[in-house]
Design an enzyme around this catalytic site. Structure first.
Site, short mmCIF file in Angstrom:
data_model
loop_
_atom_site.label_atom_id
_atom_site.label_comp_id
_atom_site.label_asym_id
_atom_site.label_seq_id
_atom_site.Cartn_x
_atom_site.Cartn_y
_atom_site.Cartn_z
N LYS A 17 0.84 -1.21 0.00
CA LYS A 17 0.00 0.00 0.00
C LYS A 17 0.88 1.26 0.00
CE LYS A 17 -2.16 -1.15 3.83
NZ LYS A 17 -1.50 -2.44 4.12
N ARG A 92 -10.17 0.07 7.77
CA ARG A 92 -9.76 -1.32 7.98
C ARG A 92 -10.86 -2.16 8.58
NH1 ARG A 92 -3.59 -2.14 8.95
NH2 ARG A 92 -2.97 -0.08 8.43
N ARG A 131 11.81 -5.61 5.00
CA ARG A 131 11.49 -4.18 4.86
C ARG A 131 12.38 -3.29 5.73
NH1 ARG A 131 5.58 -1.85 5.62
NH2 ARG A 131 5.65 -3.05 7.54
N ARG A 164 10.89 -1.71 11.24
CA ARG A 164 9.77 -1.32 12.10
C ARG A 164 9.61 -2.31 13.25
NH1 ARG A 164 4.65 0.16 8.36
NH2 ARG A 164 3.64 -1.24 9.83
N ARG A 175 -0.99 -9.42 12.72
CA ARG A 175 -1.52 -8.41 11.79
C ARG A 175 -2.25 -9.08 10.62
NH1 ARG A 175 3.89 -5.64 10.68
NH2 ARG A 175 2.82 -4.38 9.14
P1 AP5 Z 1 4.81 -1.54 1.87
O1 AP5 Z 1 4.55 -0.69 0.71
O2 AP5 Z 1 5.53 -0.96 3.05
O3 AP5 Z 1 3.48 -2.30 2.32
P2 AP5 Z 1 2.21 -1.78 3.15
O4 AP5 Z 1 1.03 -2.47 2.59
O5 AP5 Z 1 2.21 -0.29 3.19
O6 AP5 Z 1 2.58 -2.42 4.55
P3 AP5 Z 1 2.36 -1.90 6.03
O7 AP5 Z 1 3.06 -2.92 6.92
O8 AP5 Z 1 2.77 -0.47 6.18
O9 AP5 Z 1 0.87 -2.05 6.21
P4 AP5 Z 1 0.15 -2.19 7.52
O10 AP5 Z 1 -1.20 -2.06 7.01
O11 AP5 Z 1 0.41 -3.40 8.35
O12 AP5 Z 1 0.81 -1.05 8.43
P5 AP5 Z 1 0.37 0.40 8.81
O13 AP5 Z 1 1.57 1.22 8.94
O14 AP5 Z 1 -0.74 0.87 7.90
O15 AP5 Z 1 5.62 -2.80 1.31
C1 AP5 Z 1 6.10 -3.81 2.21
C2 AP5 Z 1 7.51 -4.26 1.75
O16 AP5 Z 1 7.42 -4.91 0.47
C3 AP5 Z 1 8.50 -3.10 1.56
O17 AP5 Z 1 9.76 -3.55 1.97
C4 AP5 Z 1 8.47 -2.84 0.05
O18 AP5 Z 1 9.70 -2.30 -0.42
C5 AP5 Z 1 8.20 -4.23 -0.51
N1 AP5 Z 1 7.38 -4.20 -1.72
C6 AP5 Z 1 6.34 -3.38 -1.99
N2 AP5 Z 1 5.80 -3.69 -3.19
C7 AP5 Z 1 6.51 -4.75 -3.66
C8 AP5 Z 1 6.45 -5.55 -4.82
N3 AP5 Z 1 5.55 -5.29 -5.77
N4 AP5 Z 1 7.32 -6.57 -4.95
C9 AP5 Z 1 8.24 -6.82 -4.00
N5 AP5 Z 1 8.36 -6.11 -2.88
C10 AP5 Z 1 7.51 -5.09 -2.70
O19 AP5 Z 1 -0.30 0.16 10.24
C11 AP5 Z 1 0.48 -0.19 11.38
C12 AP5 Z 1 -0.42 -0.30 12.59
O20 AP5 Z 1 -1.08 0.97 12.84
C13 AP5 Z 1 -1.57 -1.31 12.51
O21 AP5 Z 1 -1.13 -2.63 12.82
C14 AP5 Z 1 -2.54 -0.73 13.54
O22 AP5 Z 1 -2.14 -1.03 14.84
C15 AP5 Z 1 -2.41 0.77 13.32
N6 AP5 Z 1 -3.37 1.27 12.29
C16 AP5 Z 1 -3.07 1.78 11.06
N7 AP5 Z 1 -4.19 2.10 10.40
C17 AP5 Z 1 -5.23 1.78 11.22
C18 AP5 Z 1 -6.64 1.83 11.08
N8 AP5 Z 1 -7.23 2.28 9.97
N9 AP5 Z 1 -7.41 1.41 12.12
C19 AP5 Z 1 -6.84 0.98 13.25
N10 AP5 Z 1 -5.51 0.85 13.44
C20 AP5 Z 1 -4.71 1.25 12.43
#
Ligand code: AP5
Length: 223
Positions: A17, A92, A131, A164, A175
Site C-alpha cells: 500500500k 480497515r 522491509r 519497524r 496483523r
Molecule cells: P509496503 O509498501 O511498506 O506495504 P504496506 O502495505 O504499506 O505495509 P504496512 O506494513 O505499512 O501495512 P500495515 O497495514 O500493516 O501497516 P500500517 O503502517 O498501515 O511494502 C512492504 C515491503 O514490500 C517493503 O519492503 C516494500 O519495499 C516491498 N514491496 C512493496 N511492493 C513490492 C512488490 N511489488 N514486490 C516486492 N516487494 C515489494 O499500520 C500499522 C499499525 O497501525 C496497525 O497494525 C494498527 O495497529 C495501526 N493502524 C493503522 N491504520 C489503522 C486503522 N485504519 N485502524 C486501526 N488501526 C490502524
C-alpha cells in the site's frame, strides 16, 4: 485528470500500500494519507494519541475506530488534500468504512475507487521480513527487492533506514490474522458499491510506476 482522484488502497500488511501510494501521488500530484504513518509520527512526538496507539500497534491490533476516524477527519480537512488523496491503511473495518462515508459527505467529497492489492500471505511474510523504512520520511525499502543506493540511507531524504518494531514474526502473524478477520470483509463492502478494482500486486517494484499508470488510465484518472 478526468475526475477527482479520491482513492483508497486496501490490502494486507506488506501488500505494498505504502509503495503504491507513493507512486500514485507522484503520478497524479495528490496527497498520501497513511494512518500507520500518522500514528508513528504521533509516537515519535510522544503525543497522547501516540501513547494510546503504541500498545495496539506493538500487539498488531487495530487502534479503536473512533480514535482513528477522528485523526483521519482532521487530516482530510487540510487544504493539500483538496486536489485528491490516497488513503493508505484506512478504512480497515466495515465500521471505519461507514465512518469514512460520513466524513466524506460532511466534506462534500466522494470516493473515485478502492484499489485492492491482492498478494499471498507467503509473499507478505517475505516482504515484511526484508522491509526497511526511513526514520524521517517513512519511505519503504526492501533489502532484496528495492534496496537503497547506499546501505542504511534513504535515497529521498538521506535519513537512516530502520526496521519497524511491528515487523517481527509474531506481530506479522497477528496483523495478518486481523486483516483476514476485520479488513477482508471490506472487499465485498466496496464491491457492492461498484468501487472495487482488484490488482495482482506481485509485480516487481521496478515496474510498479508503469503498472500504476496503466491502472489509473483504465480507471479514467490519467490521460
Ligand atoms: P509496503 O509498501 O511498506 O506495504 P504496506 O502495505 O504499506 O505495509 P504496512 O506494513 O505499512 O501495512 P500495515 O497495514 O500493516 O501497516 P500500517 O503502517 O498501515 O511494502 C512492504 C515491503 O514490500 C517493503 O519492503 C516494500 O519495499 C516491498 N514491496 C512493496 N511492493 C513490492 C512488490 N511489488 N514486490 C516486492 N516487494 C515489494 O499500520 C500499522 C499499525 O497501525 C496497525 O497494525 C494498527 O495497529 C495501526 N493502524 C493503522 N491504520 C489503522 C486503522 N485504519 N485502524 C486501526 N488501526 C490502524
Amino acid at each position: 485528470m478526468d475526475k477527482k482522484a479520491n482513492l483508497i488502497l486496501l490490502g494486507a500488511p506488506g501488500s505494498g500500500k505504502g509503495t503504491r501510494a507513493v507512486a500514485i501521488c507522484k503520478v497524479l500530484g495528490i496527497s498520501q494519507v497513511a494512518t500507520g504513518d500518522l500514528f508513528r509520527k504521533n509516537l515519535s512526538e510522544n503525543t497522547d494519541l501516540g501513547k494510546l496507539a503504541k500498545g495496539y500497534m506493538d500487539r498488531g491490533e487495530l487502534v479503536p475506530d473512533d480514535v482513528t476516524a477522528a485523526m483521519v477527519k482532521e487530516r482530510l480537512s487540510m487544504p493539500d488534500v483538496r486536489a485528491g488523496f490516497v488513503l493508505d491503511g484506512f478504512p480497515r473495518t466495515v465500521n471505519q468504512a461507514k465512518m469514512l462515508d460520513d466524513i466524506l459527505s460532511e466534506l462534500g467529497e466522494n470516493l473515485a475507487s478502492v484499489i485492492y492489492l491482492d498478494v499471498s500471505d507467503d509473499e507478505i511474510v517475505k516482504r515484511l521480513a526484508g522491509r526497511l523504512v526511513c526514520k524521517n520520511c517513512q519511505a519503504p525499502y526492501h533489502t532484496e527487492f528495492t534496496p537503497p543506493k547506499v546501505d542504511g540511507v534513504c535515497d529521498k531524504c538521506g535519513g537512516a533506514l530502520l526496521r519497524r518494531d511491528d515487523d517481527n514474526p509474531e506481530t506479522i502473524r497477528k496483523r495478518l490474522k486481523v486483516f483476514h478477520e476485520s479488513t477482508y470483509p471490506l472487499i465485498e463492502f466496496y464491491e457492492k458499491k461498484g468501487l472495487l478494482v482488484r490488482v495482482k500486486s506481485e509485480i516487481s517494484p521496478k515496474g510498479l510506476e508503469a503498472d500504476m499508470r496503466d491502472i489509473l488510465e483504465k480507471m479514467g484518472l490519467l490521460k
